[in-house]
Design an enzyme around this catalytic site. Structure first.
Site, PDB file in Angstrom:
ATOM      1  CG  HIS A  24       6.085   2.882   9.801  1.00  0.00           C
ATOM      2  ND1 HIS A  24       6.235   1.812  10.819  1.00  0.00           N
ATOM      3  CD2 HIS A  24       5.355   2.310   8.778  1.00  0.00           C
ATOM      4  CE1 HIS A  24       5.569   0.648  10.530  1.00  0.00           C
ATOM      5  NE2 HIS A  24       4.807   0.928   9.448  1.00  0.00           N
ATOM      6  CG  HIS A  76       0.811   2.699   8.720  1.00  0.00           C
ATOM      7  ND1 HIS A  76       0.217   1.630   9.344  1.00  0.00           N
ATOM      8  CD2 HIS A  76       1.866   2.063   8.061  1.00  0.00           C
ATOM      9  CE1 HIS A  76       0.975   0.636   9.322  1.00  0.00           C
ATOM     10  NE2 HIS A  76       2.128   0.773   8.758  1.00  0.00           N
ATOM     11  CD  GLU A  77       3.492   3.593   4.978  1.00  0.00           C
ATOM     12  OE1 GLU A  77       4.764   3.423   5.377  1.00  0.00           O
ATOM     13  OE2 GLU A  77       2.591   2.604   4.908  1.00  0.00           O
ATOM     14  N   GLY A 113       0.817  -1.338   0.020  1.00  0.00           N
ATOM     15  CA  GLY A 113      -0.115  -0.085   0.130  1.00  0.00           C
ATOM     16  C   GLY A 113       0.765   1.203  -0.101  1.00  0.00           C
ATOM     17  CB  ALA A 114       2.208   3.604   1.479  1.00  0.00           C
ATOM     18  CG  MET A 115       8.757   1.118   1.701  1.00  0.00           C
ATOM     19  SD  MET A 115       8.555  -0.022   3.143  1.00  0.00           S
ATOM     20  CE  MET A 115      10.323   0.447   3.869  1.00  0.00           C
ATOM     21  CD  GLU A 116       8.187   1.633   7.040  1.00  0.00           C
ATOM     22  OE1 GLU A 116       7.236   1.431   6.054  1.00  0.00           O
ATOM     23  OE2 GLU A 116       8.518   0.885   7.861  1.00  0.00           O
ATOM     24  CG  ASN A 117      11.011   4.016   1.059  1.00  0.00           C
ATOM     25  OD1 ASN A 117      11.610   2.807   1.449  1.00  0.00           O
ATOM     26  ND2 ASN A 117      10.127   4.337   0.194  1.00  0.00           N
ATOM     27  CD  GLU A 129       4.453  -2.665   9.534  1.00  0.00           C
ATOM     28  OE1 GLU A 129       3.362  -1.760   9.430  1.00  0.00           O
ATOM     29  OE2 GLU A 129       5.467  -2.180   8.746  1.00  0.00           O
TER      30      GLU A 129
END
Ligand SMILES: [Zn+2]
Length: 1025
Positions: free
Chosen positions: A449, A445-446, A409-413, A468
């Protein structure tokens, strides 16, 4: 981390759960092993002290030369063997930390399979398996040389006249190390990279080249650089790898190729997804979360593109032939899995936060007008989290970018969060309220993180849940801050708690904290347990600690471990220090064993309750595969609360808790407010803060049901949802008569709140899936039509002026009404769709009911209607609209149309209409259609090699596919097919656990049918007369 894929939900109504789917300050000279080892010792000692017994054993783990001297506790059930076996399993699974924790007498982590014969300069053979088989467990990298800083340069070749099949990237890296153990080998991770030219290794100021050669350990994805002499302890060394090359393909992993269409032109872009183990596919590095270093990145691009990475761009250098090299500011100490490299031609919108963080939102040029909502929400939530955590966001900028092809869905880089388009782009008037909430939730959410995961990182993937679960809980806090009217904490119980209850009620579930080693095992645990159960038990912890203690403990945790790695005990200690609770003693019972309890409330006399806990299992007779052993004999530390018909208190606090302990002893509560049985009711777990179900004597159930019928508003909406969810689940497990569960639907025609309807809809959709092919379906359909008739008549399909939650309720009711044959609903849906067909540029359908209208129109319509939906799918610019149309196309009642659609979904040609990221969803959509179910299952079996190769190594897709395809299996014939298929395959990729769960679910469904269909038949007969 890749946020879970919610596409299956946001295409229909907001919540349409598929019920069946699914500090230490020790010197860190050996990185996370030291910290983790200490934590383990503390963990075991705490238990041992608690029970006062310990034993000493030696063992050798299978397949390697572990030999540890350990102290093991006994468990409450009086046996030490369970805990010991658990330890052995962990050791066998490659958790060398066990040995560290146990004063290892010897530990040889990589005893075999390390090839030393590869001559330089050849790279890994081109036969590198796409999905490595989980043959090795000892995959952890030796930590003799620890990286300090990487200087990485990458140049992507994806421009004409090269054809996409020939796209690639070149790179170079210089890594500075500190010698922590005199060794003549440097271990790095490397996957699918080819190397040319010799490397060079020098001391910090030296000129002598210590490089001898390099070899590969393919099983563990190691590149081993051999030196001419051993390194000197604490000295610094510099390794130069002047040239490597990797393929740039659209595999959604590492640095990969994505594309989109602008007019008739296909634009190629390069983007990245490193988590969990694909940074090594982009450049050689020590690719484990706890091995943090600094990174200085240079990306080389053509002049018409831009490049983006974690930090701001600081310089640009012309390299000739239209090439430019962008250099980025050096990162803080961080994990490899959080790196991001993107080369694209996107545009951006920009804002500044209160603390002067530059926030940009990137999208393809045609979608740039869909970025303002996520940008505005991101700025507000980033500032909220800075204040809530009381820790300043550490980077100078935060970018968000919507990627056309994205696996999760997404990635918290860190500083550059990547999103699937549906999780970031929002267009007022076109997107639905559900789409809007989905964007807000994922953004929140991201951003969570950025502190929890990025600043403080789990030592190893076994604590993935900490990352998570935490982000999945505080995402609600962030959105609640921006949209208090959305009642996010009410929605929590149906979105997360009751959803994961279903999954975690299986014997094939797993503990929140789970040992993992191989990348397939790591990918497997990106599931509901890590996300939703993690979030739920953190919410419960906040309840018993109180808001202030919770918040202060978090700040302590983040500040004391910033730029470092943590073990879950570090969080327990930080929170425990801020409260009177022994947090670890409570939380271990929720994280180290799977499943959850039911509290049986016996209400036999006025002023008195007796409480007893037991393990809830959907199928109490399911055979335990024995993979996990509970250290607590499946007893929990339960923060029990209650209210009564005379009190009606839903504002419970930690002061109201009666603790049920893991000793399992019954508790008795004496309270004058408890009415006499049959006179008033008692309700356990007000607001459902606790992760447990509640059961009662039949008299009390009858009183609760009576209350719902006479005046349901006396009971809080959350608990109305709870009563429905608990009753149906307890009936499923045989702990309650199905008749009682059925009676919880009695009052539904008067229910006008979203959350209880969401709970009911979820339960009833399960009944629907069980009965869909059964003669009883007609009666069930009549019953459902009558329960939703009044609500639909009142709500209609007109969403004008609705609040957020009214819009959710309207979506839910319209959907149920049309599905169960309400003719007003169907006629209105057909009319709206026809109006759209007549004037395609002017869509008259309100975004909140688009899913219902499209699906109904396709199901009830002609082939022309289906073709119109497909044509609109091809041209829509908003990703969420595209997804709704993909879902609607699966509503056809023509099997040949569905077959054609299935083949379109797996078409990999350049002319394909359906992106790889969406293929799994399409197949699941089709399998939910009663006509499409067998077609999809047959295709999956027929094309197994294709699915395994394309999806078997991924995080979510494969698991979702297996659980989605099999969720309504409920006959012996279904079971034998599933069993035979599973047994015929040697390699199940990341789907092994999903197959076990599918088998258990099918057995459970068969039992459900046998036990409950006669009762439901009788009930339906009484309702429809
Ligand atoms: Zn996440």
């Amino acid at each position: 981390m890749p946020e879970n894929n919610y596409e299956l939900e946001d295409v229909t109504v907001k919540y349409k759960s598929d019920i069946n789917s699914l500090n230490d300050s020790a010197p860190r000279d050996r990185g996370m092993y030291i910290s983790t080892a200490k934590a383990f010792i503390l963990a075991f000692l705490a238990i041992a002290i608690a029970v006062g017994v310990g034993i000493i054993v030696h063992f050798a783990g299978p397949g390697s030369t572990f030999e540890c001297k350990c102290t093991y506790p006994t468990t409450d059930s009086g046996s030490s063997s369970a805990a010991m076996q658990q330890c052995k399993d962990w050791a066998a699974a490659g958790n060398a930390v066990i040995c560290s924790a146990c004063n290892a007498t010897s530990y040889t982590p990589y005893p075999s399979n390390v090839s030393t014969s590869n001559p330089v300069p050849t790279g890994p053979p081109k036969t590198t398996p796409a999905t490595p088989k989980p043959t090795v467990k000892d995959v952890r990298i030796p930590l003799h040389m620890m990286p300090i800083k990487y200087t990485v340069e990458l140049q992507v070749f994806m421009y004409a006249p090269l054809e996409p099949a020939a796209f690639y990237f070149n790179g170079s890296v210089i890594i500075s190390f500190e010698c922590k153990n005199a060794t003549d080998k440097i271990y790095l991770h490397s996957n699918k990279l080819n190397y040319t030219g010799p490397f060079r290794v020098t001391t910090e100021n030296g000129i002598e080249d210590l490089y001898r050669n390099h070899t590969f350990d393919m099983d563990r994805q190691f590149l081993i650089v051999h030196l001419t002499q051993k390194c000197a302890l604490n000295n610094k060394y510099i390794l130069e790898i002047p040239h490597f090359r990797g393929p740039l393909v659209s595999d959604l992993a590492g640095l990969y190729l994505s594309s989109y269409k602008r007019g008739n032109q296909t634009i190629h872009i390069a983007t990245s997804q490193m988590q969990p183990t694909d940074a090594r596919k982009t450049f050689p590095c020590m690719d484990e979360p706890a091995i943090k270093a600094q990174f200085e990145v240079t990306l080389v691009r053509k002049s018409h593109m831009v490049s983006i990475s974690n930090m701001p761009n600081i310089s640009m250098e012309a390299r000739g032939d239209n090439w430019f090299a962008d250099k980025f500011k050096v990162t803080p100490k961080m994990s490899t899995y959080l790196l991001a490299f993107i080369i694209c031609d996107f545009h951006y919108t920009k804002a500044m936060t209160e603390n002067n963080v530059t926030y940009r939102a990137y999208a393809r040029p045609d979608a740039i007008d869909q970025t303002p909502y996520s940008l505005e929400t991101g700025v507000k939530i980033l500032t909220f989290f800075e204040k809530y955590f009381n820790v300043t966001y550490p980077l100078p900028k935060q970018d968000m970018i919507a990627i056309p092809d994205f696996a999760a869905g997404a990635m918290e880089n860190w500083g550059l969060i990547t999103y699937r388009e549906t999780a970031m782009l929002y267009q007022p008037g076109v997107s639905s309220a559900g789409n809007k909430q989905r964007v807000a939730i994922v953004v929140s959410h991201e951003l969570a993180h950025q502190w929890f995961g990025n600043l403080v990182t789990p030592s190893w993937w076994d604590d993935l849940w900490l990352n998570e679960g935490f982000a999945s809980y505080v995402e609600y806090m962030g959105v609640d801050h921006v949209h208090p009217d959305w009642k996010m904490f009410e929605q929590f119980v149906v979105e997360d708690l009751q959803d994961v209850f279903n999954f975690d009620g299986l014997i094939s579930s797993h503990p929140v904290y789970v040992p993992v080693a191989h990348p397939d095992e790591i990918n497997e645990i990106f599931d509901k347990i890590s996300y939703a159960k993690g979030a739920t038990i953190i919410r419960m912890m906040r309840f018993f600690l109180g808001d202030t203690n919770f918040q202060k403990g978090l700040t302590d945790y983040l500040r004391s471990l910033e730029y470092e790695a943590a073990f879950h005990d570090d969080l327990w200690y930080a929170l425990g220090n801020r409260s009177a609770f022994h947090v670890k003693e409570v939380m271990d019972t929720w994280t180290l064993q799977m499943n959850y309890p039911t509290v049986m409330v016996s209400h036999n006399q006025q002023g008195r309750l007796s409480l007893k806990q037991s393990r809830y299992l959907q199928d109490p007779n399911a055979a335990d595969p024995g993979k996990y052993v509970s250290p607590f004999g499946y007893k929990w530390e339960i923060p029990f609360t209650y209210t009564t018909s005379s009190q009606r208190r839903f504002d419970v606090t930690s002061k109201d808790i009666t603790w049920l302990h893991k000793t399992g002893n019954d508790m008795v509560v004496m309270d004058n407010a408890i009415p006499a049985p049959g006179v008033g009711w008692v309700l356990g777990n007000p607001m459902q803060y606790g992760y447990y179900r509640v059961n009662y004597d039949r008299t009390n159930w009858d009183m609760l049901i009576q209350q719902l019928v006479t005046n349901h508003t006396v009971i809080h909406a959350i608990n109305r949802a709870q009563i429905i969810n608990d009753a149906w689940s307890l009936a499923q497990s045989g702990d309650l008569a199905m008749e009682v569960a059925l009676q919880t639907t009695n009052y539904l025609d008067k229910e006008r709140e979203y959350v209880p309807w969401a709970a009911a809809s979820s339960q009833l959709s399960f009944v629907n899936s069980m009965l869909a092919r059964h003669p009883l379906y007609g009666s069930f359909k009549n019953f459902m039509r009558s329960k939703t008739g009044d609500a639909f008549k009142e709500l209609t399909m007109n969403n004008t002026g609705s609040t957020h939650l009214e819009s959710f309720l309207r979506s839910t009711i319209s959907d149920l009404a049309c599905v169960y044959g309400n003719t007003r609903c169907i006629d209105e849906a057909k009319r709206l769709f026809r109006q759209w067909r007549d004037n395609p540029d002017n869509n008259p359908v309100d975004p909140g009911i688009k899913s219902t209208v499209y699906c109904t129109a396709v199901a009830e319509g002609t082939l022309d209607d289906w073709e119109f939906a497909l044509a609109r799918y091809r041209v829509e610019n908003l990703a969420a609209d595209k997804m709704r149309l993909l879902s609607a196309l699966a509503c056809s009642k023509d099997s040949w149309v569905l077959s054609r659609y299935l083949l379109m979904a797996i078409d990999k040609s350049s002319q394909a209409d359906i992106r790889k990221q969406d293929a799994v969803n399409v197949i699941i959509f089709i399998s939910r259609n009663v006509i499409g179910r067998s077609l999809a299952w047959d295709l999956f079996r027929d094309k197994w090699d294709f699915f395994l190769k394309d999806f078997g190594g991924g995080s979510f897709g494969f698991t979702n596919l297996i659980s989605g395809l099999t969720s309504s299996f409920n006959t012996e014939f279904d079971l034998s097919q599933l069993k035979a298929f599973k047994e015929s395959k040697n390699d199940l990729g990341s789907g092994a656990r999903a197959f076990d769960q599918a088998l258990e679910k099918t057995r459970s469904n068969i039992k459900w049918m046998t036990a409950h269909v006669p009762v439901i038949q009788k009930w339906l007969e009484s309702q429809n007369t």
